[in-house]
Design an enzyme around this catalytic site. Structure first.
Site, PDB file in Angstrom:
ATOM      1  N   ILE A 218       2.247   4.187   1.968  1.00 51.06           N
ATOM      2  CA  ILE A 218       1.536   5.051   2.907  1.00 51.06           C
ATOM      3  C   ILE A 218       0.711   4.193   3.868  1.00 51.06           C
ATOM      4  CG2 ILE A 218       1.451   7.007   1.317  1.00 51.06           C
ATOM      5  CD1 ILE A 218      -1.544   6.411   0.922  1.00 51.06           C
TER       6      ILE A 218
ATOM      7  N   HIS B 174       0.842  -1.216   0.000  1.00 48.41           N
ATOM      8  CA  HIS B 174       0.000   0.000   0.000  1.00 48.41           C
ATOM      9  C   HIS B 174       0.866   1.252   0.000  1.00 48.41           C
ATOM     10  CE1 HIS B 174      -3.097   2.848   1.618  1.00 48.41           C
ATOM     11  NE2 HIS B 174      -3.886   2.069   0.902  1.00 48.41           N
TER      12      HIS B 174
ATOM     13  N   GLY C  69      -5.599   4.767   5.334  1.00 43.43           N
ATOM     14  CA  GLY C  69      -6.520   5.620   6.076  1.00 43.43           C
ATOM     15  C   GLY C  69      -7.442   4.834   6.977  1.00 43.43           C
ATOM     16  N   VAL C  70      -7.906   3.689   6.528  1.00 45.86           N
ATOM     17  CA  VAL C  70      -8.810   2.876   7.343  1.00 45.86           C
ATOM     18  C   VAL C  70      -8.116   2.425   8.635  1.00 45.86           C
ATOM     19  CG1 VAL C  70      -8.284   0.674   6.221  1.00 45.86           C
ATOM     20  CG2 VAL C  70     -10.542   1.045   7.223  1.00 45.86           C
TER      21      VAL C  70
ATOM     22  N   GLU D 135      -9.015   2.950  12.560  1.00 46.00           N
ATOM     23  CA  GLU D 135      -8.962   1.838  13.525  1.00 46.00           C
ATOM     24  C   GLU D 135      -8.100   2.209  14.730  1.00 46.00           C
ATOM     25  OE1 GLU D 135      -9.372  -1.716  15.560  1.00 46.00           O
ATOM     26  OE2 GLU D 135     -10.602  -0.932  13.936  1.00 46.00           O
TER      27      GLU D 135
END
Length: 149
Positions: A60, A54, A63-64, A68
């Protein structure tokens, strides 16, 4: 060794959260005020599995996973505030409002997560969350938890 800034070190976090590698996303709690505020640290290192795919040429932090990490920090604030560390008194992450991503996180960054308690109603807790790197906002949101009934 007991250091002043270790409000909750990783061993204490293990006692609170059921998550383990690679899904435990909180490294340390540096400030905690029951039913008010929590400040946590997430250190991002290149050897974490999500950086491998990723994205390959420009890794990076997803975002998820920032969301979390904020949810995990929020749940620590719930459990430390209520003292309910009991499998029969679980709180579930049930909602996120107004999530906005402002910048990216790369390997070597340290994410500072700040959780502010907003309100409790019925069986729900609502928090305002902010994640920063070098004082730059990465993500902001509101997170909602509900008690298992």
């Amino acid at each position: 060794m007991n250091r002043k800034y270790d409000i909750l070190n990783i061993n204490k976090i293990f006692e609170i959260l059921p998550h383990r590698y690679p899904f435990l996303l909180i490294d340390r709690i540096v400030h905690l005020e029951n039913f008010k505020y929590l400040k946590a640290i997430k250190n991002c290192t290149i050897n974490e599995p999500y950086f491998q795919g990723h994205f390959i040429k420009e890794p990076i932090f997803p975002g998820v996973l920032i969301i979390e990490a904020m949810a995990q920090a929020s749940s620590i604030l719930i459990y430390k505030s209520t003292g309910q560390l009991n499998i029969n008194k679980l709180y579930y992450f049930v909602g996120i409002d107004n999530a906005r991503f402002k910048n990216i996180v790369i390997p070597g960054d340290q994410i500072i997560i700040e959780i502010t308690f907003l309100q409790s109603k019925r069986n729900m807790f609502i928090f305002k969350n902010k994640a920063t790197v070098n004082k730059n906002i990465i993500c902001k949101s509101k997170i909602i938890f509900a008690k298992k009934i």
